[in-house]
Write an enzyme that holds these catalytic residues in place. Structure first.
Site, PDB file in Angstrom:
ATOM      1  N   ASP A 153      14.957 -12.033  -2.052  1.00  0.00           N
ATOM      2  CA  ASP A 153      15.108 -13.218  -2.904  1.00  0.00           C
ATOM      3  C   ASP A 153      16.603 -13.341  -3.202  1.00  0.00           C
ATOM      4  O   ASP A 153      17.444 -12.638  -2.620  1.00  0.00           O
ATOM      5  CB  ASP A 153      14.211 -13.150  -4.148  1.00  0.00           C
ATOM      6  CG  ASP A 153      14.704 -12.163  -5.203  1.00  0.00           C
ATOM      7  OD1 ASP A 153      15.683 -11.413  -4.948  1.00  0.00           O
ATOM      8  OD2 ASP A 153      14.104 -12.129  -6.302  1.00  0.00           O
ATOM      9  N   HIS A 154      16.943 -14.221  -4.135  1.00  0.00           N
ATOM     10  CA  HIS A 154      18.354 -14.451  -4.459  1.00  0.00           C
ATOM     11  C   HIS A 154      19.015 -13.179  -5.004  1.00  0.00           C
ATOM     12  O   HIS A 154      20.195 -12.941  -4.754  1.00  0.00           O
ATOM     13  CB  HIS A 154      18.488 -15.600  -5.459  1.00  0.00           C
ATOM     14  CG  HIS A 154      17.580 -15.462  -6.647  1.00  0.00           C
ATOM     15  ND1 HIS A 154      16.199 -15.616  -6.551  1.00  0.00           N
ATOM     16  CD2 HIS A 154      17.821 -15.162  -7.941  1.00  0.00           C
ATOM     17  CE1 HIS A 154      15.656 -15.421  -7.734  1.00  0.00           C
ATOM     18  NE2 HIS A 154      16.610 -15.139  -8.601  1.00  0.00           N
TER      19      HIS A 154
ATOM     20  N   HIS B   9      -0.408  15.084   4.902  1.00  0.00           N
ATOM     21  CA  HIS B   9       0.023  13.775   4.393  1.00  0.00           C
ATOM     22  C   HIS B   9      -0.789  12.652   5.034  1.00  0.00           C
ATOM     23  O   HIS B   9      -1.081  11.647   4.383  1.00  0.00           O
ATOM     24  CB  HIS B   9       1.520  13.586   4.627  1.00  0.00           C
ATOM     25  CG  HIS B   9       2.311  14.686   4.019  1.00  0.00           C
ATOM     26  ND1 HIS B   9       2.388  14.865   2.657  1.00  0.00           N
ATOM     27  CD2 HIS B   9       3.009  15.708   4.580  1.00  0.00           C
ATOM     28  CE1 HIS B   9       3.119  15.935   2.400  1.00  0.00           C
ATOM     29  NE2 HIS B   9       3.504  16.467   3.553  1.00  0.00           N
TER      30      HIS B   9
ATOM     31  N   THR C 182      15.579  -5.902  -8.528  1.00  0.00           N
ATOM     32  CA  THR C 182      15.274  -4.502  -8.831  1.00  0.00           C
ATOM     33  C   THR C 182      14.520  -3.800  -7.711  1.00  0.00           C
ATOM     34  O   THR C 182      14.444  -2.565  -7.707  1.00  0.00           O
ATOM     35  CB  THR C 182      14.379  -4.415 -10.080  1.00  0.00           C
ATOM     36  OG1 THR C 182      13.168  -5.164  -9.811  1.00  0.00           O
ATOM     37  CG2 THR C 182      15.076  -4.989 -11.314  1.00  0.00           C
TER      38      THR C 182
ATOM     39  N   HIS D 197       6.490  11.867   3.931  1.00  0.00           N
ATOM     40  CA  HIS D 197       5.210  12.113   3.261  1.00  0.00           C
ATOM     41  C   HIS D 197       4.321  10.877   3.150  1.00  0.00           C
ATOM     42  O   HIS D 197       3.107  11.015   2.998  1.00  0.00           O
ATOM     43  CB  HIS D 197       5.452  12.675   1.850  1.00  0.00           C
ATOM     44  CG  HIS D 197       5.887  14.104   1.854  1.00  0.00           C
ATOM     45  ND1 HIS D 197       5.925  14.882   0.717  1.00  0.00           N
ATOM     46  CD2 HIS D 197       6.299  14.913   2.870  1.00  0.00           C
ATOM     47  CE1 HIS D 197       6.345  16.105   1.031  1.00  0.00           C
ATOM     48  NE2 HIS D 197       6.587  16.139   2.323  1.00  0.00           N
TER      49      HIS D 197
ATOM     50  N   GLY E 190       9.472  -6.186  -7.993  1.00  0.00           N
ATOM     51  CA  GLY E 190       8.578  -7.295  -7.634  1.00  0.00           C
ATOM     52  C   GLY E 190       8.193  -7.243  -6.169  1.00  0.00           C
ATOM     53  O   GLY E 190       7.018  -7.421  -5.808  1.00  0.00           O
TER      54      GLY E 190
ATOM     55  N   CYS F 155      14.859  -7.381  -3.657  1.00  0.00           N
ATOM     56  CA  CYS F 155      14.992  -8.350  -4.754  1.00  0.00           C
ATOM     57  C   CYS F 155      15.985  -7.743  -5.751  1.00  0.00           C
ATOM     58  O   CYS F 155      16.734  -6.828  -5.397  1.00  0.00           O
ATOM     59  CB  CYS F 155      13.642  -8.710  -5.372  1.00  0.00           C
ATOM     60  SG  CYS F 155      12.739  -7.342  -6.129  1.00  0.00           S
TER      61      CYS F 155
HETATM   62  C1  RB5 Z   1      14.841 -12.412 -10.105  1.00  0.00           C
HETATM   63  O1  RB5 Z   1      15.635 -12.767 -11.194  1.00  0.00           O
HETATM   64  C2  RB5 Z   1      14.257 -11.034 -10.305  1.00  0.00           C
HETATM   65  O2  RB5 Z   1      13.243 -11.076 -11.240  1.00  0.00           O
HETATM   66  C3  RB5 Z   1      13.763 -10.485  -8.991  1.00  0.00           C
HETATM   67  O3  RB5 Z   1      14.827 -10.411  -8.097  1.00  0.00           O
HETATM   68  C4  RB5 Z   1      13.174  -9.089  -9.007  1.00  0.00           C
HETATM   69  O4  RB5 Z   1      14.031  -8.182  -9.603  1.00  0.00           O
HETATM   70  C5  RB5 Z   1      11.796  -8.975  -9.482  1.00  0.00           C
HETATM   71  O5  RB5 Z   1      11.203  -7.899  -9.488  1.00  0.00           O
END
Ligand code: RB5
Length: 144
Positions: free
Chosen positions: A8-9, A133, A67, A98, A70, A65
């Site tokens: 994503d962005h 495993h 983090t 594993h 998501g 993404c």
């Molecule tokens: C987008 O702002 C953010 O929520 C997404 O990139 C991600 O981190 C979601 O888990």
């Protein structure tokens, strides 16, 4: 290997950084987007990458993404997908040894480009250990 990659962005910059290195490693990339830093919804890229892997049209997937959280939640809903959210080299290696992870998830706002590249190198060059495993994976996804 055929490698599907998507972000994503929040992961776009890291995806673009990694792409030429992954190609240099000899892999064929299928980039499902996104293609700019304009805001998009990560489940769309997660679906596109995991469909390619799940249907055998890509060997592995990489999803990024902000983090990585998501993407990993969304990716693991797809049958046959073992997506691992990794932040350093040890978990990237162990996700292969594993867990036979077929999708690597990373956080573009968490992991710097140099570390991410080393993780990707390790992830591609580490094999599944099998044995006990495999038994554990069969408990998650029983063989047909
Ligand atoms: C987008 O702002 C953010 O929520 C997404 O990139 C991600 O981190 C979601 O888990």
């Amino acid at each position: 290997m055929q490698v599907a990659i998507g972000s994503d962005h929040g992961g776009y910059a890291l995806k673009e950084y990694l792409k030429p290195y992954i190609a240099e490693m000899g892999h064929e990339l299928i980039d499902v987007g996104c293609f700019s830093e304009d805001s998009v919804d990560y489940p769309e890229q997660a679906r596109a990458v995991t469909e390619l892997v799940s249907q055998g049209n890509a060997d592995r997937g990489i999803l990024i993404c902000g983090t990585g959280i998501g993407m990993s939640i969304a990716a693991n809903r797809m049958p046959g997908i073992r997506a691992a959210l990794c932040h350093e080299i040890f978990t990237a290696v162990m996700s292969r040894r594993h867990n036979d992870a077929n999708v690597l998830c990373m956080g573009g706002r968490v992991t710097g480009p140099g570390l991410a590249l080393e993780m990707v190198k390790a992830w591609f060059s580490t094999d599944f250990d099998g044995g006990r495993h495999q038994r554990r994976l069969n408990m998650i996804d029983p063989p047909e």
